[in-house]
Enzyme design. Structure first.
Site, mmCIF file in Angstrom:
data_model
loop_
_atom_site.group_PDB
_atom_site.id
_atom_site.type_symbol
_atom_site.label_atom_id
_atom_site.label_comp_id
_atom_site.label_asym_id
_atom_site.label_seq_id
_atom_site.Cartn_x
_atom_site.Cartn_y
_atom_site.Cartn_z
ATOM 1 N N ARG A 192 -5.688 40.397 -17.090
ATOM 2 C CA ARG A 192 -4.803 40.414 -18.263
ATOM 3 C C ARG A 192 -4.935 41.653 -19.126
ATOM 4 O O ARG A 192 -3.948 42.302 -19.470
ATOM 5 C CB ARG A 192 -5.107 39.226 -19.199
ATOM 6 C CG ARG A 192 -4.240 38.039 -19.040
ATOM 7 C CD ARG A 192 -5.072 36.843 -19.405
ATOM 8 N NE ARG A 192 -6.273 36.882 -18.588
ATOM 9 C CZ ARG A 192 -6.321 36.451 -17.331
ATOM 10 N NH1 ARG A 192 -5.264 35.926 -16.799
ATOM 11 N NH2 ARG A 192 -7.408 36.558 -16.604
ATOM 12 N N THR A 193 -6.154 41.959 -19.534
ATOM 13 C CA THR A 193 -6.305 42.985 -20.565
ATOM 14 C C THR A 193 -5.829 44.335 -20.039
ATOM 15 O O THR A 193 -5.057 45.039 -20.684
ATOM 16 C CB THR A 193 -7.774 43.056 -21.032
ATOM 17 O OG1 THR A 193 -8.204 41.729 -21.319
ATOM 18 C CG2 THR A 193 -7.927 43.922 -22.253
ATOM 19 N N LYS A 241 -22.281 57.688 -9.667
ATOM 20 C CA LYS A 241 -23.117 58.880 -9.435
ATOM 21 C C LYS A 241 -24.034 59.137 -10.614
ATOM 22 O O LYS A 241 -24.729 60.148 -10.661
ATOM 23 C CB LYS A 241 -22.218 60.109 -9.232
ATOM 24 C CG LYS A 241 -21.247 59.990 -8.090
ATOM 25 C CD LYS A 241 -20.336 61.221 -8.086
ATOM 26 C CE LYS A 241 -19.025 60.935 -7.394
ATOM 27 N NZ LYS A 241 -18.000 61.923 -7.759
ATOM 28 N N ARG A 289 -13.201 48.862 -21.037
ATOM 29 C CA ARG A 289 -14.040 47.667 -20.914
ATOM 30 C C ARG A 289 -15.315 48.056 -20.201
ATOM 31 O O ARG A 289 -15.299 48.794 -19.211
ATOM 32 C CB ARG A 289 -13.312 46.571 -20.123
ATOM 33 C CG ARG A 289 -14.221 45.389 -19.831
ATOM 34 C CD ARG A 289 -13.499 44.233 -19.207
ATOM 35 N NE ARG A 289 -12.642 43.563 -20.166
ATOM 36 C CZ ARG A 289 -11.957 42.452 -19.902
ATOM 37 N NH1 ARG A 289 -12.043 41.897 -18.699
ATOM 38 N NH2 ARG A 289 -11.201 41.888 -20.818
ATOM 39 N N HIS A 318 -14.219 41.560 -28.323
ATOM 40 C CA HIS A 318 -12.999 41.765 -27.528
ATOM 41 C C HIS A 318 -11.836 41.740 -28.519
ATOM 42 O O HIS A 318 -11.074 40.780 -28.594
ATOM 43 C CB HIS A 318 -12.885 40.634 -26.492
ATOM 44 C CG HIS A 318 -11.845 40.835 -25.436
ATOM 45 N ND1 HIS A 318 -10.850 41.806 -25.521
ATOM 46 C CD2 HIS A 318 -11.625 40.160 -24.274
ATOM 47 C CE1 HIS A 318 -10.081 41.722 -24.440
ATOM 48 N NE2 HIS A 318 -10.524 40.729 -23.677
#
Ligand code: CP
Length: 307
Positions: free
Chosen positions: A52-53, A81, A102, A130
C-alpha cells in the site's frame, strides 16, 4: 534541512485540516491537480516490504503528473554492499525532488532527513512511526465520522510493536475528549513511552483490556492491527499470539451500528472476510483516502498551491 515528515506531530492540527481539505478537493476535482507535478520526481526507497504505502505514493505522484523511481527491497539496493542510509539519501537528493522512505530500523528516517537536500517522508521506521498511515487514518475518520472530538477509540492487537497505533495515538490526543480502550494480550500491550509519557502525562482517559467482546458496544471506532511476525524474536511467541483476536460477524453484532472498523492492512486472520461487506468495515475505503492525502502532502512539501 528541507521540510520533512518523520512523525504526525511534524504537522500542526491546522496543517492537518488544510491537508484533509486539499485531499477532499482532489477527490472532487482530480483534473485540476493532474499536472501540478509535471517534471517532478518522487523517489520511493523501501528497505522493507510494502504494498500500500509504496504504491499509494507512486499512484499519488503519477496522478499529479509527476514521475517515480526507486527500489522496493534492501536486497536490490547498494545497502547490501554496506552503503549507509546517509549516503543513499545524499545520492537520491541528486536524482529526485522528494522521497518516501521505509526502513526496518527506528530512527532511519531521521538520519536520512539530516543529510537530505529534498523533503523526506517517513513511510515507516521499524516499530516507531508511520505518519502517512496516520494521515490516511485521520482522513478516513474525518470523511466517514466528520469529527475527531469526543470519540471512543478501540485499538486492538499488537499495540507493542504497531507503529501505526503509536502514530495514531499521538495524533488523536491533540483533539478534545478522545478516549481510548486498548485491547491486547499482555505480551503486546502499549510500550511505557506511550502509556506513561504520553497518555498519563497528558491526562488522557484510557483503559487496557484483553477481551474484545467486553468493549465493542462502547466504541465509535475500532482500529484492528495484525500481529506482526517480522517484529518477533521467536516464532513460538508469534504462533501463540497471532490468532488472539479475530473480528467476525458474531462479534460485530455486539458493536454499535455506526462503529467504524479501520485496519492499516495487510490483514492476516484478525478480520474475517465475512465482514468485508458490512457497511461499518472501512479498511478498503481507507486505502483510497490514503492516496488522496498523500497527493495533498506531496503538494504541500513541494510548496505547490492550486487555486
Ligand atoms: N499499511 C501499510 O503500511 O501497508 P504496507 O505495509 O503494504 O505498505
Amino acid at each position: 534541512m528541507p521540510r520533512c515528515i518523520l512523525s504526525p506531530l511534524d504537522l500542526t492540527v491546522e496543517e492537518l485540516d488544510e491537508l484533509m481539505d486539499t485531499a477532499m478537493d482532489i477527490m472532487k476535482d482530480p483534473e485540476k491537480y493532474s499536472h501540478t507535478m509535471d517534471g517532478k520526481v518522487l523517489a520511493t526507497l523501501f528497505f522493507e516490504p510494502s504494498t500500500r504505502t509504496r504504491l499509494s505514493f507512486e499512484a499519488a505522484m503519477l496522478r499529479l503528473g509527476g514521475k517515480t523511481m526507486g527500489f522496493h527491497s534492501a536486497d536490490s539496493s547498494s545497502a547490501t554492499k554496506g552503503e549507509t542510509v546517509a549516503d543513499t539519501i545524499r545520492v537520491m537528493s541528486q536524482f529526485a525532488d522528494i522521497c518516501a522512505m521505509r526502513h526496518p530500523k527506528e530512527g532511519a528516517a531521521l538520519v536520512a532527513a539530516e543529510k537530505s537536500d529534498i523533503p523526506i517522508i517517513n513511510a515507516g521506521d521499524g516499530g516507531h512511526q508511520h505518519p502517512t498511515q496516520t494521515l490516511t487514518d485521520l482522513m478516513t475518520i474525518k470523511a466517514l465520522k466528520g469529527h475527531f472530538d469526543n470519540l471512543t477509540v478501540g485499538m486492538c492487537g499488537d499495540l507493542k510493536f504497531g507503529r501505526t497505533v503509536h502514530s495514531l495515538i499521538r495524533a488523536l490526543v491533540r483533539y478534545e475528549n478522545v478516549k481510548f480502550i486498548f485491547i491486547s494480550p499482555k505480551e503486546l500491550m502499549l510500550p511505557g513511552y506511550i502509556r506513561d509519557d504520553l497518555l498519563i502525562r497528558n491526562n488522557v482517559e484510557f483503559r487496557e483490556v484483553t477481551k474484545l467482546e467486553d468493549v465493542l458496544s462502547e466504541l465509535d471506532l475500532l482500529y484492528m492491527t495484525r500481529v506482526q511476525r517480522e517484529r518477533f524474536f521467536n516464532e513460538e511467541d508469534y504462533v501463540r499470539l497471532k490468532d488472539f483476536y479475530i473480528l467476525d460477524r458474531k462479534k460485530m453484532e455486539l458493536a454499535g451500528k455506526d462503529m467504524l472498523v479501520l485496519h492499516p492492512l495487510p490483514r492476516v486472520n484478525e478480520i474475517a472476510t465475512e465482514i468485508d461487506d458490512d457497511p461499518r468495515a472501512a479498511y478498503f475505503k481507507q486505502v483510497r483516502y490514503g492516496m488522496f492525502i498523500r497527493m495533498a502532502l506531496i503538494l504541500k512539501l513541494l510548496d505547490v498551491k492550486v487555486k
